[in-house]
Design an enzyme around this catalytic site. Structure first.
Site, PDB file in Angstrom:
ATOM      1  N   ASP A  11       0.830  -5.768  -3.470  1.00  0.00           N
ATOM      2  CA  ASP A  11       1.474  -4.797  -2.551  1.00  0.00           C
ATOM      3  C   ASP A  11       2.128  -3.756  -3.314  1.00  0.00           C
ATOM      4  OD1 ASP A  11       1.890  -3.586   0.169  1.00  0.00           O
ATOM      5  OD2 ASP A  11       3.752  -4.308  -0.082  1.00  0.00           O
ATOM      6  N   ASP A  13       4.486  -0.669  -1.828  1.00  0.00           N
ATOM      7  CA  ASP A  13       5.792  -0.384  -0.944  1.00  0.00           C
ATOM      8  C   ASP A  13       6.646  -1.780  -0.944  1.00  0.00           C
ATOM      9  OD1 ASP A  13       5.192   2.447  -0.885  1.00  0.00           O
ATOM     10  OD2 ASP A  13       4.007   2.131   0.607  1.00  0.00           O
ATOM     11  N   ASP A 173       5.737  -8.297   0.029  1.00  0.00           N
ATOM     12  CA  ASP A 173       6.911  -8.499   0.769  1.00  0.00           C
ATOM     13  C   ASP A 173       6.842  -8.456   2.257  1.00  0.00           C
ATOM     14  OD1 ASP A 173       5.906  -5.972   1.141  1.00  0.00           O
ATOM     15  OD2 ASP A 173       7.828  -5.052   1.565  1.00  0.00           O
TER      16      ASP A 173
END
Length: 234
Positions: A11, A13, A173
């Site tokens: 991922d 961001d 995240d």
């Protein structure tokens, strides 16, 4: 036939890069243009992780405003235009990212990015941060007709990067990352410093790390055929 290499899918961001300042800064521009108060980065971090449309919707919901679909699309276009000009005002890689990518490449891994950020923004941000050439594929929210938590977002990224789906790992995240990876049958390393309304530990990733220094060991433990014996999940 040459065997496909193992692959680590990231991922963006909240995983590779701390981008909250620029994303929330753009959200605040939109909120203020609509006569609403802005939000602090700390209080708004948990609104991130599902893409710009969801961020706008969540920001307006917090402000007590429900957006009609056509208004959301107008604000979405304004968001994209402003954010494109402010991608790296405050954004930066998390500590240890470059070193972890170096080590994974040395272990023979192919690297890819699968993000719910718009693809053009993801590419531009990674180029500005100096690591775009490291990735065999950079896939955004609109690259395919589906996006995380749909597991096909990850599996299609792996295919585009020409990695081995049987020796793949996701690093993320948020719940979208964990749910997509698990639905795809791919082990997932969760980072606990990103953007999520639900604590990463409560999402039960296969491994949980607090710094990129711990990433490579976690990946090698999870991916078969890398000479490591898997350990019990943390």
């Amino acid at each position: 036939m040459t065997a496909l290499p193992p692959i680590a899918v990231f991922d963006l961001d909240g995983t590779l890069a701390e981008t909250a300042g620029d994303l929330i800064g753009t959200l605040n521009v939109i909120l203020e243009q609509e006569g609403l108060g802005g939000m602090g980065v700390g209080e708004a971090r948990d609104l991130l992780g599902a893409g710009a449309r969801a961020l706008i919707q969540r920001g307006f919901t917090v402000s007590g405003v429900t957006l009609a679909p056509e208004r959301l699309e107008r604000l979405f276009e304004a968001f994209l235009a402003h954010y494109a000009a402010h991608l790296t005002d405050r954004s930066h890689l998390f500590p240890g990212v470059t070193e972890a990518l170096d080590r994974l490449e040395a272990e023979g891994f192919r690297l890819a990015v699968c993000t719910n950020k718009m693809e053009a923004h993801a590419v531009a941000l990674l180029e500005a941060l100096g690591i775009a050439p490291r990735f065999a594929a950079i896939v955004g929210k609109e690259t395919f007709p589906f996006s995380k938590p749909d597991p096909r977002h990850i599996t299609a990224t792996i295919e585009r990067a020409q990695g081995d789906p049987a020796r793949a790992v996701m690093v993320g995240d948020s719940s979208a990352d964990v749910h997509a990876a698990k639905a795809a049958g791919i082990p997932v390393v969760g980072v606990d410093f990103g953007y999520t309304a639900v604590p990463m530990r409560d999402l039960h990733p296969d491994r949980l790390i607090s710094h990129f220094d711990a990433l490579v060991e976690a990946v090698l433990d999870l991916v078969p055929g890398t000479g490591r014996t898997a350990k019990p999940a943390a």
